[in-house]
Design a protein around this motif. Structure first.
Motif, short mmCIF file in Angstrom:
data_model
loop_
_atom_site.label_atom_id
_atom_site.label_comp_id
_atom_site.label_asym_id
_atom_site.label_seq_id
_atom_site.Cartn_x
_atom_site.Cartn_y
_atom_site.Cartn_z
N ARG A 118 27.52 43.07 17.32
CA ARG A 118 28.92 43.20 17.37
C ARG A 118 29.42 43.31 18.89
O ARG A 118 30.51 42.88 19.18
N ALA A 119 28.56 44.28 19.66
CA ALA A 119 29.12 44.49 20.76
C ALA A 119 29.03 43.27 21.83
O ALA A 119 29.62 43.33 22.84
N VAL A 158 29.69 40.60 11.28
CA VAL A 158 28.34 40.77 11.38
C VAL A 158 28.09 41.60 10.20
O VAL A 158 28.33 42.77 9.95
N GLU A 159 27.12 41.13 9.36
CA GLU A 159 26.63 41.82 8.22
C GLU A 159 25.04 41.52 8.09
O GLU A 159 24.39 40.55 8.53
N TRP A 204 25.97 56.18 29.15
CA TRP A 204 25.47 56.84 27.70
C TRP A 204 26.42 56.49 26.60
O TRP A 204 27.65 57.00 26.73
N ASP A 205 26.06 55.78 25.68
CA ASP A 205 27.00 55.63 24.45
C ASP A 205 26.45 55.52 23.12
O ASP A 205 25.25 55.35 22.80
N ARG A 206 26.95 56.88 22.51
CA ARG A 206 26.50 57.24 21.37
C ARG A 206 27.52 57.20 20.41
O ARG A 206 27.53 57.72 19.24
N ARG A 207 28.54 56.08 20.53
CA ARG A 207 29.49 55.72 19.32
C ARG A 207 29.04 55.00 18.32
O ARG A 207 27.98 54.25 18.23
N ASN A 208 29.44 55.30 16.96
CA ASN A 208 28.98 54.43 15.90
C ASN A 208 29.31 53.07 15.72
O ASN A 208 28.86 52.27 15.11
N ASP A 209 30.32 52.67 16.57
CA ASP A 209 30.92 51.15 16.72
C ASP A 209 31.45 50.96 18.20
O ASP A 209 32.28 51.88 18.50
N PRO A 210 30.97 50.10 18.79
CA PRO A 210 31.50 49.84 20.21
C PRO A 210 32.91 49.21 20.31
O PRO A 210 33.51 49.35 21.17
N ILE A 211 33.47 48.69 19.11
CA ILE A 211 34.74 48.13 19.16
C ILE A 211 35.85 49.12 18.53
O ILE A 211 36.78 49.55 19.16
#
Length: 845
Positions: free
Chosen positions: A425-426, A433-434, A621-628
């Motif tokens: 998705r990023a 996206v599935e 450092w990216d720990r987000r559950n969704d980049p959008i």
């Protein structure tokens, strides 16, 4: 000539029935009754060359040879391959009948006769036509492209009346889903030469069938209005111009049943059920009355929550700690699914790729408590047999596969698949996206299907707009985010506004030399106008090189090098050189040698042309559950640049930025972001003004661009009268800043298709710390005694706290994204430039 397909079907079906009946009876009259005359509208092939009419098949006849007549496209060997009889066989009535049925079942023939001539078995066929074109007439609500995806008839396919009638039903079903229950479809054929036909679907779409009212029977805890808001179907109203769900759709009604069940079960009603959901046509047959009959049941709370597990490395206490359910709270059905997801993720981090979690739910109607026991055991070990990429019509498979955290042959791991989906998705190449799995060839094998929906990635954009910061804007760019389907990015852009003019070329290769390394370059020229805020403008032209690579799944690093030439100009200013009234000769270059040193602005040291060579790095450092659209997690970036490896400018700059996100309710997200930076010159140099930090506007709502931070102030004193006043001068920027922002985004309650959302925010921060040489005090006098005026120039360099609060409205309008900011500063310096209202938009046309 067009012919109605209904007549075609009648003739074809009548012919088939007659053939079957005559063969089963094995009567001698087969040659006379086997084939009914075709209807006048039936597309037929030219009759075969006249030959002796074959006699009926006589049982017991020994077949000498098999002769096929009437075939044009289909090979004779293909026809005989479907027969259950061969030369030398003895004719059997049952086998003749089965051969007829087999030939008809192929769909290749409109008519088939089997007879005999002497000892020869004669198979006479009439081939079905070939579809030349599929034409749709009368379309308005649906696109031809959508219908072509649904119908079976395709150019160069075999035409059969049954298949065409099946397509009619498919088209009608599409219109019913679009709310047009009065739509009719009339199939027709136009005969062409060489046994070809054009298949024409004449469509009368009819009016849209709306929803006049939605009624609920049996509800006590919640009103009809609350329940109508919980489902997708909505009532038709004349003012709902953009509504898409105000028509009756049977499939959507089934989904509404599930939405209503979720609404109640998430509010304590564990026994809730929808008894029925019906739709009745209004007397004028223009709309529907939709009625839900429900049984609410009683309201429950969570009771005892326990975890039973046999996992060695993940104890039950740890699994219980991640369950978002508290005993005594109101029962919420979705928390059970969230608990399963949380325990699955926790078990995955503990090394268990597959776990079997089964909640055992026990309702106690007397105490109105729901007790839940989660049974957590290690599931059977499953391996990835194959990974299928579906839907990538443009993007090559390798671009998607390199983002996957699992490979074929690996152990199946849901956690890694979720991370893979986030990474895909990023990329920004796909609308949706599935990732799904299905059973493989063996019980311990799974096939992973990555389903993507391509999004447009190329853009030729002309943008125009207006903002309270940059006034009028114009932008033209040509960009491609997925060049040749390989994930490469290229952009040529030119933009202009009252504050900045920019031309740049950017290219990025995401997998440089086939490695997990993104590399690219930038060519740019940028002119920035700060004459109104800081009395200078700057022209930058240069080249940038970039490279970045991942360290882990959530961390990465980038390296940059920039070489640029800056040309800084200081604005002309009125200076009374001769003590007389102002004349045109008094408007001079502030930094001219004609101006006494005591009257020259502090910025004069900044004027001129300079070469800057900057080497830097960035850590992310990216720990987000969704980049959008993140609803939980955090991200952090650190950037440092060193200038002075060649060139005229020397400084060391550090910037840190981070944010954390937490979803409170659906579509309601709380976030906090913090950014800070510091720049220091080295080698007996001062930080140049175009390298300093300027904050305000979009970076600090409630304050104008360059509205906070150190500012040059002038104390003006008239010696003859003794009057004195303070004049506000230029914003000088700062060498250090910090800005924090609390924000709560929320839906506005308007339909989602309006694209309007809101946010409450509160921001705080400060900007300051100049080099000593940039805040020195200056005193000079103009005029002739005794009518002289003394000016004392000084700099207020205070890193004091500024703060503001307000609300933002975001509108994804048909003309482009629009943002409105309403802010009120409540902590500021007197000389700060505030901005209570700000809006920006970019309109594409």
């Amino acid at each position: 000539m067009k012919r109605v397909l209904r007549d075609v079907m009648v003739g074809a079906v009548t012919g088939v029935a007659a053939v079957s009946a005559s063969v089963l009876a094995a009567q001698p009259a087969i040659a006379q009754d086997a084939v009914q005359p075709q209807q006048p509208s039936t597309p037929t092939t030219p009759p075969p060359t006249a030959t002796a009419r074959p006699a009926p098949v006589q049982p017991g006849l020994a077949i000498r040879r098999i002769v096929v007549e009437g075939n044009q496209r289909v090979e004779s060997s293909t026809v005989t391959s479907y027969l259950l009889l061969r030369p030398g066989d003895v004719v059997d009535a049952e086998r003749v009948d089965l051969s007829l049925k087999t030939l008809f079942a192929t769909g290749l023939f409109a008519d088939v006769q089997i007879g005999q001539r002497d000892a020869d078995l004669i198979v006479r066929v009439v081939e079905n036509p070939i579809v030349n074109r599929v034409i749709f007439e009368g379309l308005g609500a649906l696109d031809e492209e959508d219908l072509n995806k649904e119908v079976q008839a395709k150019p160069r396919s075999v035409f059969t009346p049954a298949r065409a009638q099946s397509d009619v039903q498919r088209i009608i079903e599409l219109y019913r889903r679009a709310g047009r229950f009065a739509a009719t479809v009339t199939p027709q054929v136009r005969e062409l030469e060489q046994n070809r036909v054009d298949l024409i679907f004449e469509v009368d779409e009819g009016p849209v069938t709306g929803v006049r009212s939605i009624n609920v029977i049996g509800n006590k805890a919640f009103s009809d209005r609350e329940l109508r808001e919980a489902i997708l179907t909505e009532e038709s109203r004349w003012w709902k111009f953009f509504a898409k769900n105000d028509n009756y759709d049977p499939d959507r009604l089934e989904y509404d049943r599930e939405l209503m069940r979720q609404f109640y079960t998430n509010r304590g009603y564990a026994d809730f059920r929808v008894v029925s959901a019906t739709a009745e046509l209004t007397p004028d047959q223009k709309d529907f009355f939709v009625t839900f009959t429900i049984d609410e049941g009683v309201k429950y709370d969570f009771g005892d929550i326990r975890v039973e597990t046999e996992l060695d490395r993940v104890p039950a206490d740890l699994l219980r700690a991640v369950i978002p359910i508290q005993s005594g709270r109101m029962f919420e059905g979705e928390l059970i699914e969230k608990s399963i997801d949380a325990m699955t993720f926790t078990a995955g981090t503990g090394g268990y790729a597959n776990v079997d979690i089964r909640p055992r739910i026990e309702r106690n109607a007397e105490t109105r408590k729901v007790n839940i026991i989660f049974e957590v055991n290690e599931g059977p070990r499953v391996f990835v047999e194959r990974i299928d990429i579906i839907g990538n019509t443009r993007t090559v498979d390798s671009v998607i596969r390199r983002e996957l955290r699992v490979a074929e042959g690996d152990a199946f791991n849901r956690v890694l698949l979720d991370r893979s989906r986030a990474r895909i998705r990023a990329l920004g190449f796909f609308k949706n996206v599935e990732i799904e799995e299905r059973e493989g060839a063996e019980p311990d094998r799974a096939i992973v299907e990555v389903k993507v929906e391509e999004d447009t990635t190329g853009e030729l954009a002309f943008a125009a707009g207006f903002s309270s910061t940059d006034n009028f804007l114009f932008d033209v760019s040509v960009s491609e985010r997925n060049l040749r389907g390989r994930g490469q990015f290229v952009r040529l852009r030119a933009s202009t506004s009252s504050r900045r003019q920019q031309v740049d070329i950017r290219f990025t290769e995401p997998r440089f030399m086939g490695r997990d390394l993104a590399a690219g370059f930038d060519l740019f020229t940028l002119r920035t106008d700060f004459l109104d805020e800081s009395s200078f403008e700057n022209q930058s032209t240069g080249l940038g090189l970039r490279a970045s690579f991942p360290i882990t799944d959530t961390t990465g690093m980038g390296i940059t090098y920039t070489l640029r030439v800056d040309d800084t100009e200081i604005a002309d200013f009125f200076v009374d050189l001769d003590g007389n009234a102002a004349t045109t000769t008094d408007i001079v270059d502030q930094c001219s040698p004609l101006v006494p040193a005591t009257q020259r602005p502090l910025l004069c040291d900044q004027e001129g042309s300079f070469i800057t060579s900057v080497l830097g790095y960035a850590f992310n450092w990216d720990r987000r559950n969704d980049p959008i659209d993140p609803t939980r997690g955090f991200d952090l970036s650190i950037r440092q640049d060193l200038a002075g490896l060649g060139g005229d400018v020397k400084y060391f700059r550090t910037e840190v930025e981070g944010g954390t996100y937490y979803g409170l309710f659906p579509d309601v997200v709380a976030s906090f972001s913090l950014s800070a930076g510091y720049i220091a010159a080295w080698g007996d140099e001062d930080v140049r003004i175009n390298d300093r930090f300027f904050k305000g506007g979009a970076s600090f709502r409630g304050f104008d661009v360059a509205g906070i931070g150190p500012r040059q102030l002038v104390l003006q004193s008239e010696d003859s009268t003794g009057n004195a006043s303070v004049l506000e001068g230029d914003a000088l920027g700062g060498n250090a800043y910090y800005i924090g922002s609390f924000q709560l985004t929320f839906p506005t309650g308007l339909p989602k298709e309006y694209g309007i959302s809101g946010a409450l925010f509160a921001e705080f921060g400060g900007l300051g710390i100049l080099d000593p040489n940039d805040k020195r005090t200056q005193i000079f006098t103009t005029g002739i005694a005794p009518n002289t005026t003394t000016f004392k120039s000084f700099v207020d360099d205070s890193l004091s706290l500024r703060a503001s609060a307000g609300v933002s409205i975001f509108w994804d309008s048909p003309f482009g994204p629009v943002q409105f900011d309403f802010a009120q500063p409540f902590a500021r310096e007197e000389y700060d430039e505030t901005e209570s209202f700000r809006f920006s938009t970019r309109t594409r046309f």
